[in-house]
Design an enzyme around this catalytic site. Structure first.
Site, PDB file in Angstrom:
ATOM      1  CE1 TYR A 185      -3.492   2.746   0.617  1.00 21.74           C
ATOM      2  CE2 TYR A 185      -2.072   3.430   2.422  1.00 21.74           C
ATOM      3  CZ  TYR A 185      -3.137   3.670   1.573  1.00 21.74           C
ATOM      4  OH  TYR A 185      -3.833   4.852   1.677  1.00 21.74           O
ATOM      5  CE  LYS A 187      -3.096   5.833  -1.604  1.00 22.78           C
ATOM      6  NZ  LYS A 187      -4.089   6.580  -2.425  1.00 22.78           N
ATOM      7  CB  THR A 247     -13.479   6.420   4.416  1.00 24.30           C
ATOM      8  OG1 THR A 247     -12.164   5.853   4.277  1.00 24.30           O
ATOM      9  CG2 THR A 247     -13.412   7.934   4.251  1.00 24.30           C
TER      10      THR A 247
END
Length: 400
Positions: free
Chosen positions: A204, A208, A241
Site C-alpha cells: 500500500y 502511494k 471512511t
C-alpha cells in the site's frame, strides 16, 4: 516476516503521526473549508466517487457547478450517490460511468465511453483505491494495491491526456490522492509486484509513493509537450471512511472510539483535493504535493528523476501504454538547465522544474513564481509556496 513487520510498523507510525497532527489542529480551531469561486462549464471525472472521500469530493465539485462523472464499479451505490448529489446541490449534471481500475480492458472501455460524449475534460481526480486488502491479483495479474491504486490510474490518466483541455484562459488539472504512508515507503521499479518479499502494508505504501513519482513526471511531461494542464498530489490525511476495514483490530477499535476526535470527516479530507482542482491560487501551478490546502515536501526520493523515469517506463510496459515521455523528455534534456517556468499555450507551469544532471533526493526549492500570463484568473495574486514541515517522521535531509 521481519520485512512485513517493519512495513506495518512504518505505516501505523505514519498514521499515528498524522492523527496527532490532526488532533493538534483541531485543538487550535479545526479545519476550514476553502472558499472557491463557482466553476460552471468545467467537467470533472472522480474515480471512486460513490462513497467515502470520493463521494464528498464529487459532491463539492458539483456544488461549484461542475459537470461531474463518477467512475466506479458498484452501479447501485453509484446511482444512489448520483441522486443524492443532485438533490443536495441542485446540479443535475452528475452521472455515473462504469470503470473497474483492476481491469485495463474496463479502463479502456471507460475512456471510449467518455470520449463518445464529446465533452472536454477539465479535472481528473484519481481518488479510488484499496488499503491492506488480502493478497489477490487483478484481472491483469497485478498485485491489487499496485494494480488498483497505481497502474489503473496511470493507464486512465495516460489514455485521457488528449481529452484534457482547459477552458479559455484556464488549465485542466490532474489531482492524484496521495497518502502520508509514502514517507515510509520504498519502491523498486524492477519488483513492483513484491515478489521478493510481500507485505500488504508495504504494498500500500509503495503504491502511494508510486503515485507521487508519477505525478511529478506527468507534470514535467505535460509542461514539455505544451499541454494546457497541470498535475499535483493531494494528501487528505487520515479520514474516517471504510477504507480502514482491513486494518488490525486495535486500530479499528480506536477508530470507533476516537474517530470523531482524531480522524477527519470525509468532507474535511476532500477539501485538499477540491482545492487542488478548483483554486484560482493554483492556476498554472503543478508538480505540487498538497496537504491541508498548503504545499509540503514529499519524500526526498520522489524527486529523483531517474527513479521517476524507471517507474514510468515499467508502468508503460505493464499497461501497454505507449511511452511518449521517454522521447519527449529526452529531447528536452539539452534545455533542462534553462528556466522552464515558461508560458505554454497560455498556461504557465513553474512547478517541479527539473535540473540536469539529476540531483537525487533533493526537493526543488520554494520559489516565488512570476506573474501568470493568459491563465491568470482575477484576484489570482502571485504567492510564495512555503513548504510545511512533515508530520515528524521525515528524513533529516527532507527539510524545507
Amino acid at each position: 516476516m521481519l520485512r512485513g513487520l517493519a512495513a506495518a510498523w512504518g505505516v501505523y507510525t505514519a498514521g499515528l503521526a498524522v492523527l496527532l497532527a490532526q488532533l493538534l489542529r483541531r485543538c487550535r480551531g479545526g479545519f476550514r473549508a476553502p472558499v472557491l469561486p463557482p466553476q460552471p462549464g468545467r467537467v470533472a471525472v472522480v474515480t471512486g466517487g460513490a462513497e467515502g472521500l470520493g463521494l464528498s469530493t464529487a459532491r463539492q465539485l458539483a456544488r461549484l457547478g461542475m459537470t461531474v462523472v463518477i467512475a466506479g464499479i458498484n452501479e447501485d451505490k453509484a446511482q444512489a450517490a448520483v441522486r443524492k448529489i443532485r438533490e443536495e446541490t441542485a446540479n443535475d449534471r452528475v452521472e455515473f460511468l462504469y470503470c473497474d481500475l483492476a481491469s485495463l480492458a474496463s479502463i479502456r472501455q471507460f475512456v471510449e465511453n467518455f470520449k463518445k460524449k464529446k465533452i472536454p475534460l477539465h479535472v481528473l481526480i484519481n481518488n479510488a483505491g484499496v488499503m491492506l486488502a488480502p493478497r489477490s491479483p487483478t484481472a491483469d495479474g497485478f498485485e491489487r494495491h499496485l494494480g488498483v491504486n497505481f497502474l489503473g490510474h496511470f493507464a486512465l490518466t495516460s489514455l485521457l491526456l488528449d481529452a484534457l483541455s482547459g477552458a479559455p484562459g484556464r488549465c485542466a488539472r490532474v489531482v492524484t490522492v496521495a497518502s502520508a504512508t509514502h514517507y515510509v515507503a520504498s519502491l523498486d521499479p524492477d519488483d513492483l509486484q513484491g515478489s521478493r518479499g510481500y507485505s500488504a502494508h508495504g504494498a500500500y505504501a509503495s503504491s502511494k509513493m508510486a503515485l507521487v513519482l508519477f505525478t511529478y513526471r506527468l507534470q514535467r511531461l505535460m509542461r514539455v509537450r505544451g499541454l494546457r494542464a497541470t498535475a499535483s498530489a493531494a494528501d487528505p490525511g487520515v479520514v474516517d471512511t471504510d477504507l480502514y476495514r482491513h486494518v488490525c483490530w486495535p486500530v479499528r477499535l480506536a477508530k470507533r472510539l476516537c474517530g470523531r476526535l482524531l480522524f477527519k470527516t470525509p468532507d474535511e479530507g476532500a477539501w485538499t483535493s477540491v482545492y487542488a482542482a478548483a483554486s484560482p491560487e493554483l492556476e498554472g501551478r503543478g508538480g505540487l504535493y498538497l496537504r491541508d490546502e498548503e504545499a509540503a515536501r514529499s519524500l526526498p526520493a520522489t524527486y529523483d528523476l531517474e527513479l521517476q523515469e524507471r517507474l514510468w517506463a515499467e508502468s508503460c510496459r505493464l499497461t501497454g501504454v505507449p511511452d511518449v515521455a521517454a522521447t519527449v523528455l529526452s529531447e528536452a534534456i539539452p534545455d533542462v538547465n534553462s528556466d522552464l517556468r515558461v508560458t505554454l499555450g497560455g498556461c504557465q507551469q513553474p512547478g517541479n522544474a527539473p535540473t540536469w544532471p539529476p540531483r537525487p533526493q533533493q526537493p526543488p526549492p520554494a520559489t516565488k513564481p512570476r506573474p501568470q500570463h493568459g491563465c491568470h484568473a482575477p484576484g489570482n495574486r502571485s504567492f510564495e509556496i512555503k513548504p510545511r514541515l512533515q508530520y515528524g517522521f521525515h528524513a533529516p535531509s527532507n527539510r524545507p
